[in-house]
Design a protein around this motif. Structure first.
Motif, mmCIF file in Angstrom:
data_model
loop_
_atom_site.group_PDB
_atom_site.id
_atom_site.type_symbol
_atom_site.label_atom_id
_atom_site.label_comp_id
_atom_site.label_asym_id
_atom_site.label_seq_id
_atom_site.Cartn_x
_atom_site.Cartn_y
_atom_site.Cartn_z
ATOM 1 N N GLY A 106 -15.592 -6.015 -60.265
ATOM 2 C CA GLY A 106 -15.438 -6.909 -60.581
ATOM 3 C C GLY A 106 -13.713 -7.013 -60.888
ATOM 4 N N ARG A 107 -13.355 -4.958 -61.477
ATOM 5 C CA ARG A 107 -12.318 -4.950 -61.654
ATOM 6 C C ARG A 107 -11.428 -4.401 -60.045
ATOM 7 N N LYS B 140 -1.445 -11.480 -55.368
ATOM 8 C CA LYS B 140 -0.608 -12.282 -55.971
ATOM 9 C C LYS B 140 0.832 -11.484 -55.960
ATOM 10 N N HIS C 59 -13.474 -6.053 -70.597
ATOM 11 C CA HIS C 59 -13.790 -7.393 -70.395
ATOM 12 C C HIS C 59 -13.451 -8.630 -71.974
ATOM 13 N N GLN D 120 -5.234 -5.542 -65.093
ATOM 14 C CA GLN D 120 -6.271 -6.003 -65.873
ATOM 15 C C GLN D 120 -6.650 -4.399 -67.578
ATOM 16 N N ARG E 54 -11.661 -6.299 -49.061
ATOM 17 C CA ARG E 54 -11.732 -7.341 -48.618
ATOM 18 C C ARG E 54 -10.813 -8.100 -48.136
ATOM 19 N N THR F 164 -11.895 -6.170 -57.550
ATOM 20 C CA THR F 164 -11.850 -7.464 -56.647
ATOM 21 C C THR F 164 -10.162 -7.452 -57.275
ATOM 22 N N ASP F 165 -9.887 -7.460 -58.948
ATOM 23 C CA ASP F 165 -8.951 -8.298 -59.642
ATOM 24 C C ASP F 165 -8.065 -7.496 -59.360
ATOM 25 N N THR F 166 -8.094 -6.128 -58.670
ATOM 26 C CA THR F 166 -6.486 -5.369 -58.873
ATOM 27 C C THR F 166 -6.285 -5.712 -57.372
ATOM 28 N N TYR G 57 -6.841 -8.645 -55.842
ATOM 29 C CA TYR G 57 -6.030 -10.012 -55.657
ATOM 30 C C TYR G 57 -5.326 -10.199 -56.593
ATOM 31 N N ASP G 58 -5.172 -8.714 -57.540
ATOM 32 C CA ASP G 58 -3.564 -8.990 -58.391
ATOM 33 C C ASP G 58 -2.538 -9.044 -57.320
#
Length: 165
Positions: A123-124, A134, A154, A150, A5, A126-128, A130-131
């Motif tokens: 998914g996890r 942020k 889910h 996270q 990413r 990617t979330d990590t 982007y977290d």
């Protein structure tokens, strides 16, 4: 599993965040006062996960600020190796996030289960990332909020598996 990413943060911001998070964890869990100079290959520490009632051992396998962070996380149930390789690009910071979960070896799962699990893990991951972005951007704007990882599962899956048959 490998995920790439590009985040809209600087290399300095990413490694400052990573080092502060590591030092906060180590100092809080072990009562040691370590500094940035102590973050290097071979550093080991343990923490206790109250939710799982288990000890977690973390070892830094490689660390080169501006290039690579790699660690191994061992619990009673599993061993996970993660790494972040970074490269500055025109759009921001390119991060190659690798995660190897020993219990999720291809030989242990059928094709359908493997595809489903890979989707969840990606998914996890990617979330990590982007977290992290942020949190960095929020801290630069003066907005502080505690880092909350996270949840393990889910929320829709939890509902599905918690229904009585």
């Amino acid at each position: 599993m490998k995920l790439t990413r590009i985040l809209k943060i600087t290399e300095k911001d990413f490694y400052d965040f990573l080092e502060n998070d590591l030092l906060s964890n180590i100092n809080q869990c072990n009562g040691k006062e370590l500094s940035v100079e102590d973050i290097k290959k071979g550093l080991k520490y343990s923490k206790y996960d109250n939710n799982a009632h288990t000890r977690i051992d973390i070892s830094i396998l490689e660390y080169k600020r501006g290039e690579l962070y790699k660690s191994k996380i061992k619990t009673f149930m599993d061993t996970i190796t993660i790494s972040y390789e970074t490269e500055v690009v025109e759009e921001g910071l390119k991060i190659i996030f690798n995660q190897h979960i020993e219990s999720f070896e291809k030989e242990k799962h059928n094709k359908l289960m493997r595809m489903f699990s890979e989707g969840v893990y990606f998914g996890r991951m990617t979330d990590t990332l982007y977290d992290i972005q942020k949190k960095i951007l929020s801290s630069k704007q003066g907005i502080t909020e505690p880092f909350t990882p996270q949840p393990v599962g889910h929320k829709h899956l939890k509902k599905l598996f918690s229904k009585e048959i």
